[in-house]
Design a protein around this motif. Structure first.
Motif, PDB file in Angstrom:
ATOM      1  N   LEU A  77       0.817  -1.488   0.339  1.00  0.00           N
ATOM      2  CA  LEU A  77      -0.202  -0.250   0.234  1.00  0.00           C
ATOM      3  C   LEU A  77       0.446   1.228  -0.121  1.00  0.00           C
ATOM      4  CD1 LEU A  77      -2.740  -0.444   2.037  1.00  0.00           C
ATOM      5  CD2 LEU A  77      -2.466   0.831  -0.155  1.00  0.00           C
ATOM      6  N   HIS A  87      -7.965   1.865  -5.277  1.00  0.00           N
ATOM      7  CA  HIS A  87      -9.695   2.612  -4.722  1.00  0.00           C
ATOM      8  C   HIS A  87     -10.103   2.459  -6.096  1.00  0.00           C
ATOM      9  CE1 HIS A  87     -10.935   7.083  -6.303  1.00  0.00           C
ATOM     10  NE2 HIS A  87     -10.328   6.966  -4.611  1.00  0.00           N
ATOM     11  N   GLN A  90     -11.929  -0.608  -5.410  1.00  0.00           N
ATOM     12  CA  GLN A  90     -12.926  -0.618  -4.302  1.00  0.00           C
ATOM     13  C   GLN A  90     -14.628   0.024  -5.030  1.00  0.00           C
ATOM     14  OE1 GLN A  90     -12.824   2.161  -1.053  1.00  0.00           O
ATOM     15  NE2 GLN A  90     -12.281  -0.068  -0.351  1.00  0.00           N
TER      16      GLN A  90
ATOM     17  N   THR B  76      -9.681   8.924   1.477  1.00  0.00           N
ATOM     18  CA  THR B  76      -9.658   8.371   0.095  1.00  0.00           C
ATOM     19  C   THR B  76      -8.342   7.325  -0.258  1.00  0.00           C
ATOM     20  OG1 THR B  76      -9.382   8.456  -2.886  1.00  0.00           O
ATOM     21  CG2 THR B  76      -8.346  10.149  -0.965  1.00  0.00           C
ATOM     22  N   LEU B  77      -8.945   6.075  -0.999  1.00  0.00           N
ATOM     23  CA  LEU B  77      -6.637   5.643  -1.182  1.00  0.00           C
ATOM     24  C   LEU B  77      -6.152   6.303  -2.028  1.00  0.00           C
ATOM     25  CD1 LEU B  77      -7.789   1.365  -1.376  1.00  0.00           C
ATOM     26  CD2 LEU B  77      -5.706   3.447  -0.117  1.00  0.00           C
ATOM     27  N   ASP B  78      -6.656   7.306  -3.096  1.00  0.00           N
ATOM     28  CA  ASP B  78      -6.399   7.961  -3.715  1.00  0.00           C
ATOM     29  C   ASP B  78      -5.490   8.521  -3.965  1.00  0.00           C
ATOM     30  OD1 ASP B  78      -6.138   7.708  -6.796  1.00  0.00           O
ATOM     31  OD2 ASP B  78      -7.876   9.251  -6.607  1.00  0.00           O
ATOM     32  N   ALA B  80      -1.572   8.916  -1.610  1.00  0.00           N
ATOM     33  CA  ALA B  80      -0.771   8.468  -0.750  1.00  0.00           C
ATOM     34  C   ALA B  80      -0.310   8.780   0.346  1.00  0.00           C
ATOM     35  CB  ALA B  80       0.471   8.801  -1.736  1.00  0.00           C
ATOM     36  N   ALA B  83      -3.264   6.358   1.912  1.00  0.00           N
ATOM     37  CA  ALA B  83      -2.336   4.728   2.085  1.00  0.00           C
ATOM     38  C   ALA B  83      -0.993   4.853   3.111  1.00  0.00           C
ATOM     39  CB  ALA B  83      -1.839   4.634   0.711  1.00  0.00           C
ATOM     40  N   ASN B  84      -0.667   5.839   2.821  1.00  0.00           N
ATOM     41  CA  ASN B  84       0.844   5.625   3.472  1.00  0.00           C
ATOM     42  C   ASN B  84       0.407   5.225   5.229  1.00  0.00           C
ATOM     43  OD1 ASN B  84       3.674   6.056   3.124  1.00  0.00           O
ATOM     44  ND2 ASN B  84       3.334   8.018   4.040  1.00  0.00           N
ATOM     45  N   HIS B  87      -0.804   1.482   5.481  1.00  0.00           N
ATOM     46  CA  HIS B  87       0.170   0.570   5.142  1.00  0.00           C
ATOM     47  C   HIS B  87       0.545   0.802   6.612  1.00  0.00           C
ATOM     48  CE1 HIS B  87       4.255  -0.408   3.576  1.00  0.00           C
ATOM     49  NE2 HIS B  87       3.593  -1.548   4.185  1.00  0.00           N
ATOM     50  N   LEU B 101      -9.525  -3.366   7.387  1.00  0.00           N
ATOM     51  CA  LEU B 101     -10.062  -4.101   6.857  1.00  0.00           C
ATOM     52  C   LEU B 101     -10.447  -2.340   6.640  1.00  0.00           C
ATOM     53  CD1 LEU B 101     -12.124  -5.995   6.264  1.00  0.00           C
ATOM     54  CD2 LEU B 101     -13.688  -5.713   7.536  1.00  0.00           C
ATOM     55  N   LEU B 102     -10.183  -1.748   5.017  1.00  0.00           N
ATOM     56  CA  LEU B 102     -10.132  -0.398   4.812  1.00  0.00           C
ATOM     57  C   LEU B 102     -11.575   0.026   3.828  1.00  0.00           C
ATOM     58  CD1 LEU B 102      -7.882   1.031   5.707  1.00  0.00           C
ATOM     59  CD2 LEU B 102      -6.982   0.284   3.288  1.00  0.00           C
ATOM     60  N   ALA B 103     -11.826   1.140   4.517  1.00  0.00           N
ATOM     61  CA  ALA B 103     -12.608   1.530   3.321  1.00  0.00           C
ATOM     62  C   ALA B 103     -12.729   2.751   3.694  1.00  0.00           C
ATOM     63  CB  ALA B 103     -13.980   1.281   4.627  1.00  0.00           C
ATOM     64  N   SER B 104     -13.256   3.508   2.137  1.00  0.00           N
ATOM     65  CA  SER B 104     -13.049   4.531   1.951  1.00  0.00           C
ATOM     66  C   SER B 104     -14.002   5.888   1.573  1.00  0.00           C
ATOM     67  CB  SER B 104     -11.694   5.409   0.912  1.00  0.00           C
ATOM     68  OG  SER B 104     -12.701   4.992  -0.261  1.00  0.00           O
ATOM     69  N   GLU B 106     -14.385   9.265   0.187  1.00  0.00           N
ATOM     70  CA  GLU B 106     -14.383  10.360  -0.968  1.00  0.00           C
ATOM     71  C   GLU B 106     -15.092  11.237  -0.057  1.00  0.00           C
ATOM     72  OE1 GLU B 106     -12.622   9.460  -3.210  1.00  0.00           O
ATOM     73  OE2 GLU B 106     -12.491   7.584  -2.236  1.00  0.00           O
ATOM     74  N   ARG B 114     -22.022   4.945   6.416  1.00  0.00           N
ATOM     75  CA  ARG B 114     -22.645   3.739   5.687  1.00  0.00           C
ATOM     76  C   ARG B 114     -21.443   3.185   5.730  1.00  0.00           C
ATOM     77  NH1 ARG B 114     -23.000   4.164  -0.115  1.00  0.00           N
ATOM     78  NH2 ARG B 114     -21.981   2.778  -0.369  1.00  0.00           N
ATOM     79  N   ARG B 117     -21.421   1.611   9.487  1.00  0.00           N
ATOM     80  CA  ARG B 117     -21.953   0.895   9.389  1.00  0.00           C
ATOM     81  C   ARG B 117     -21.288  -0.461   9.330  1.00  0.00           C
ATOM     82  NH1 ARG B 117     -27.286   0.547  10.141  1.00  0.00           N
ATOM     83  NH2 ARG B 117     -28.736  -1.424   9.400  1.00  0.00           N
ATOM     84  N   PRO B 136     -23.286  11.804  14.604  1.00  0.00           N
ATOM     85  CA  PRO B 136     -23.557  11.489  15.192  1.00  0.00           C
ATOM     86  C   PRO B 136     -23.759  10.145  15.013  1.00  0.00           C
ATOM     87  CG  PRO B 136     -24.781  13.818  14.322  1.00  0.00           C
ATOM     88  CD  PRO B 136     -23.900  13.037  13.653  1.00  0.00           C
TER      89      PRO B 136
END
Lengths: 342, 342
Positions: A77, A87, A90, B76-78, B80, B83-84, B87, B101-104, B106, B114, B117, B136
């Motif tokens: 990553l 990205h 995803q 965002t993963l977009d 660096a 992402a850094n 990592h 578990l990664l989620a972004s 944007e 969302r 959750r 909240p």
DNA sequence: TTGTAAGCGTTATCAC
DNA sequence: GTGATAACGCTTACAA
């Protein structure tokens, strides 16, 4: 914000009780709303709201044998290139209701096998792998669990695996021929680390091959292998410019190395492209922004993620798909990069 | 590679049968090997090998109420920067047997709620959130499910949440004072987008605050907000340099913007730092590599991930930990950046 | 040290 | 449309 008298985490049965229906109906209302009468669905929605119900993913996965999760194993990553692709991947999966599970192996085949196993253990419905060479156990596990998968970045020559990627070697040949045609004869390459990295290896080999076709060899001192970092690019340039005769064309393994090399050129007072031509493979679309004088081969790395995702989704939906997708790359000539006349 | 007569995916019961023990013993052998006689354990290992057994994570999670999974929600993963951090976080967790578990989202608060959750639904044992301001419902869900969490990048002023981050405003004040002390009076800032981004907002505000303390205001035309991309940095420089009197000091919201700005300086024939001083916040440690003439504030972003991970692991292990960790930043003066004398 | 068996919270197959 | 109820594959008291 009012959080009400909420205390312990509610489960499906609690929702069912409150909505005065069976658990079966709640389950249906949640996953296939059209199978439930509107009024019932509404009552259930209210109950869900009131209790702050959140489904238990593990239980759901256990019962349905579906996790709606896709695993991706990337080298690291720590490199914007892969993060970039991840990205796009995803986004594609997200739109289809799938979640991406990301794991990295830091260029270690053993670790790769381990994390792949971990992903399968977590029940991923599909798998995205980078490159075509993998530990045999990886393919064995995939086969046993019948997991749909796709390889990315490179293309499987033997056609044994579904893949979406670039022909890195062809791209390297192309940029090298371009330089040869302009009259360059003194070449050097600041390559990425080739060991365990097909992409780097193929780019280097492509350059070698194109040069060999015109009877030019790339002597040991004219090839340096560096990690994809800016400072390594600077270092690389310093090293290859010690050669004599001095190279007139330096091909960089990717744009990060190229930018580093450019920085070193400036530091040394070398004008680009008057004194030396720097070119590279543009994974991140960075190089061109930094200087308009840089000719590159552009790789649409985001498309890679998008296509890989689409491929997998199609297979999960039972649709037939091409097993091999080659993405086009583009040679972008920004300015004259002819060699200095002597 | 021999893959034997393996056909269907084996389960715990199959292993138990082959090893001639009960499922309970196999389960123990797998999770607490020391609770099982060595000979038995060996027999079980063999059976696992022979069958190519891979545990069913969902079933395991359902029964044990543990997923050994940590969720992280990043903008965002977009980029660096994140992402850094991700990592470093992953490495830390990995070493402790946890999966990230990664989620972004944007930069969309609704999406953030969302995906948070979704992570909770997937049963994460802990959560890493970026920034201190959240919907909240996010904190409500976390509270209900009693999920250990930690906020990163920024610091929770009110002390309500465990966090590990930087004091972005203080950093901005610091670099601005430095420039003021050198004699600069004409400032401009190429800021990141501040809406929905505390980090950007605090940096901008810090600059404003330090200038105001010396009676200098940052007029509207002297502040441009841009996304963190190279080309936006170029554009930003073009815009602020149209001001009159022309700025002698341009503070950039991060290093990507700074490098873009530098590229534009070169393109316009402006010498740095003779004609104009460019400074910035170095999230990626890129700026300094590209040019030695760039004074920056360095943010140890990788440490962020490491510390956040350690914090969470400690809490999961029931250990007491500081609820607030402020990471030190560093002002790195690379070269004289005094204003041109007129 | 090992075995027995009762869950864990959903979904899916049937009836109704 | 809706409701019982048997899986799903594993962990974990409790017994032996």
């Amino acid at each position: 914000m009012d959080r009400g008298p909420l205390r312990k985490t509610a489960k499906l049965a609690d929702v069912a009780r409150l909505a005065r229906v069976s658990t079966a109906t709640v389950s249906r209302a949640l996953t296939q709303p059209d199978k439930v009468k509107a009024a019932t669905a509404a009552r259930i929605r209210e109950a869900v709201q009131a209790l702050g119900y959140v489904a238990h993913g593990a239980a759901r996965a256990l019962a349905s044998r579906r996790t709606h999760t896709i695993g991706a194993v990337i080298p690291t990553l720590d490199n914007a290139i892969f993060a970039n692709t991840a990205h796009a991947l995803q986004k594609t999966l997200d739109d289809a209701g799938y979640t991406l599970l990301l794991a990295s192996h830091e260029f270690d085949a053993g670790v790769e096998a381990r994390v792949t196993r971990a992903l399968i253990e977590r029940g991923v419905d599909g798998l995205v792998l980078h490159g075509t060479t993998h530990h045999p156990s990886v393919f064995q596990m995939i086969g046993m669990h019948q997991i749909p998968y796709v390889l990315t970045w490179a293309l499987d020559a033997a056609g044994r695996h579904p893949c979406v990627g670039f022909d890195n070697r062809a791209a390297a040949v192309r940029i090298t021929r371009y330089l040869l045609d302009l009259g360059h004869r003194e070449f050097a390459m600041i390559s990425g680390v080739t060991s365990g990295n097909e992409r780097s290896a193929e780019r280097l080999e492509g350059v070698r091959q194109a040069l060999a076709a015109r009877g030019i060899a790339l002597d040991p001192g004219r090839v340096v292998e560096k990690p994809y970092t800016l400072s390594a690019g600077r270092e690389g340039l310093r090293e290859v410019m010690r050669e004599s005769p001095r190279p007139t064309a330096v091909v960089c393994g990717n744009d990060v190395l190229a930018i580093g090399a450019l920085a070193e050129c400036h530091a040394q007072g070398l004008a680009v492209p008057r004194d030396v031509s720097v070119t590279g493979f543009d994974d991140l679309e960075m190089a061109a922004v930094v200087t308009p004088a840089l000719t590159t081969v552009q790789f649409p790395t985001a498309d890679l993620g998008t296509f890989a995702g689409q491929h997998l989704l199609a297979r999960l939906a039972g649709r037939l798909v091409e097993a091999r997708t080659e993405l086009p790359v583009e040679l972008v000539v920004r300015a004259s990069t002819a060699p200095p006349s002597r």
